[in-house]
Design a protein around this motif. Structure first.
Motif, PDB file in Angstrom:
ATOM      1  N   UNK A   1      22.714 -42.622 -60.937  1.00 14.77           N
ATOM      2  CA  UNK A   1      23.744 -41.603 -60.729  1.00 14.77           C
ATOM      3  C   UNK A   1      23.049 -40.275 -60.437  1.00 14.77           C
ATOM      4  N   UNK A   2      23.524 -39.579 -59.400  1.00 16.03           N
ATOM      5  CA  UNK A   2      22.877 -38.316 -59.007  1.00 16.03           C
ATOM      6  C   UNK A   2      23.944 -37.241 -58.790  1.00 16.03           C
ATOM      7  N   UNK A   3      23.714 -36.095 -59.402  1.00 18.58           N
ATOM      8  CA  UNK A   3      24.622 -34.961 -59.221  1.00 18.58           C
ATOM      9  C   UNK A   3      23.852 -33.823 -58.570  1.00 18.58           C
ATOM     10  N   UNK A   4      24.302 -33.397 -57.394  1.00 17.91           N
ATOM     11  CA  UNK A   4      23.693 -32.288 -56.664  1.00 17.91           C
ATOM     12  C   UNK A   4      24.577 -31.069 -56.856  1.00 17.91           C
ATOM     13  N   UNK A   5      23.989 -29.983 -57.365  1.00 17.75           N
ATOM     14  CA  UNK A   5      24.814 -28.846 -57.746  1.00 17.75           C
ATOM     15  C   UNK A   5      24.425 -27.522 -57.092  1.00 17.75           C
ATOM     16  N   UNK A   6      23.344 -27.501 -56.299  1.00 15.33           N
ATOM     17  CA  UNK A   6      23.002 -26.232 -55.651  1.00 15.33           C
ATOM     18  C   UNK A   6      22.057 -26.480 -54.489  1.00 15.33           C
ATOM     19  N   UNK A   7      22.215 -25.644 -53.459  1.00 17.41           N
ATOM     20  CA  UNK A   7      21.222 -25.548 -52.397  1.00 17.41           C
ATOM     21  C   UNK A   7      20.598 -24.169 -52.493  1.00 17.41           C
ATOM     22  N   UNK A   8      19.328 -24.135 -52.889  1.00 22.73           N
ATOM     23  CA  UNK A   8      18.618 -22.879 -53.097  1.00 22.73           C
ATOM     24  C   UNK A   8      17.684 -22.680 -51.910  1.00 22.73           C
ATOM     25  N   UNK A   9      18.037 -21.727 -51.025  1.00 22.22           N
ATOM     26  CA  UNK A   9      17.395 -21.583 -49.725  1.00 22.22           C
ATOM     27  C   UNK A   9      17.469 -22.939 -49.007  1.00 22.22           C
ATOM     28  N   UNK A  10      16.357 -23.626 -48.785  1.00 18.93           N
ATOM     29  CA  UNK A  10      16.383 -24.914 -48.102  1.00 18.93           C
ATOM     30  C   UNK A  10      16.206 -26.085 -49.063  1.00 18.93           C
ATOM     31  N   UNK A  11      16.197 -25.819 -50.358  1.00 15.22           N
ATOM     32  CA  UNK A  11      15.943 -26.861 -51.348  1.00 15.22           C
ATOM     33  C   UNK A  11      17.252 -27.329 -51.973  1.00 15.22           C
ATOM     34  N   UNK A  12      17.487 -28.629 -51.975  1.00 15.57           N
ATOM     35  CA  UNK A  12      18.636 -29.219 -52.643  1.00 15.57           C
ATOM     36  C   UNK A  12      18.254 -29.568 -54.075  1.00 15.57           C
ATOM     37  N   UNK A  13      19.000 -29.064 -55.042  1.00 16.89           N
ATOM     38  CA  UNK A  13      18.680 -29.246 -56.449  1.00 16.89           C
ATOM     39  C   UNK A  13      19.645 -30.258 -57.071  1.00 16.89           C
ATOM     40  N   UNK A  14      19.095 -31.270 -57.729  1.00 19.49           N
ATOM     41  CA  UNK A  14      19.910 -32.343 -58.292  1.00 19.49           C
ATOM     42  C   UNK A  14      19.375 -32.765 -59.648  1.00 19.49           C
ATOM     43  N   UNK A  15      20.237 -33.437 -60.392  1.00 18.86           N
ATOM     44  CA  UNK A  15      19.864 -34.119 -61.624  1.00 18.86           C
ATOM     45  C   UNK A  15      20.195 -35.599 -61.443  1.00 18.86           C
ATOM     46  N   UNK A  16      19.250 -36.457 -61.784  1.00 22.82           N
ATOM     47  CA  UNK A  16      19.426 -37.894 -61.568  1.00 22.82           C
ATOM     48  C   UNK A  16      19.204 -38.659 -62.867  1.00 22.82           C
ATOM     49  N   UNK A  17      20.115 -39.578 -63.148  1.00 22.03           N
ATOM     50  CA  UNK A  17      20.031 -40.433 -64.331  1.00 22.03           C
ATOM     51  C   UNK A  17      19.994 -41.890 -63.886  1.00 22.03           C
ATOM     52  N   UNK A  18      19.106 -42.678 -64.496  1.00 19.73           N
ATOM     53  CA  UNK A  18      19.018 -44.104 -64.191  1.00 19.73           C
ATOM     54  C   UNK A  18      19.053 -44.911 -65.485  1.00 19.73           C
TER      55      UNK A  18
END
Length: 241
Positions: free
Chosen positions: A63-80
């Protein structure tokens, strides 16, 4: 080692809090799916035991939650949540004996993820890092050859107590990091990733009276994943990357 694990958790949490700070463009993307791959494991023993890399399949849920695009970087939290067969396979050069121990775990990594590339259609490169815990399920040893005193006494250092030693610590923890490539399409996200897990806890007891001062897993993981979107941020025509 426990301090290193706590630092890894704190780093992941700090990264999460920064992501939720929404300094950049906010996102609200949730994707779930499945992963499968192959592990190459060795146990870091002290005293040392000669080993091959022990290979086995692994598979699980992502499961992956993407919560921000900081400049060109996509920031996510991933749980497996993954099923993994670890353990070790010995390299015995002094006789025809063979030995392999299968140790089965449910492993749960919590990963901070940074990605660079296309969000919708196209390729994206990413890195992941974070803490991982594991819960022991079962184990089984596989002996081949004579395994009598004449062959055991030929072992380097004559370390042979591990063959009948039960797993003591049913909970393991460590840190993991890796990198991968994601291809985004209309039907979902296809990922190919390489990762390394460094165990901070020991399989066997590590007290002064115990045989081993160190007996932790070290794992190379190669896996493929497929994720599909559950929640997706609406984007304008100018926001395609």
């Amino acid at each position: 080692m426990r301090k290193a694990f706590l630092i890894a958790i704190a780093t992941c949490c700090i990264g999460t809090s920064k992501v939720y700070g929404q300094i950049g463009e906010p996102r609200n993307d949730l994707a779930i799916g499945f992963n499968a791959g192959y592990t190459l494991n060795q146990v870091m023993f002290n005293p040392t035991i000669q080993q091959k890399f022990k290979g086995a399949p692994t598979f699980g849920f992502t499961a992956r939650y993407t919560c921000e695009k900081y400049f060109k970087s996509l920031c996510s939290i991933q749980l497996e949540v993954n099923y993994t067969n670890l353990g070790w396979e010995e390299l015995i050069e002094t006789s025809d004996d063979t030995y392999k121990r299968d140790i089965n775990y449910i492993q749960i990594p919590l990963l901070a993820r940074m990605g660079w590339g296309y969000e919708q259609k196209g390729a994206l490169f990413y890195v992941v890092a974070g803490p991982q815990v594991g819960f022991y399920l079962s184990d089984k040893g596989h002996k081949g050859g004579l395994f009598n005193d004449s062959t055991l006494n030929l072992r380097p250092g004559q370390v042979n107590q591990q063959y009948d030693m039960p797993v003591k610590n049913k909970f393991e923890y460590g840190i993991t990091a890796g990198a991968g490539l994601e291809v985004n399409t209309k039907i979902g996200h296809f990922l190919l990733e390489g990762r390394y897990y460094y165990g901070l806890s020991d399989i066997f007891g590590n007290g002064k009276k115990d045989v081993f001062g160190r007996s932790a897993n070290g794992t190379i993981v190669v896996k493929a994943s497929y994720l599909f979107d559950i929640v997706r941020t609406r984007r304008t025509s100018t926001d395609r990357k």
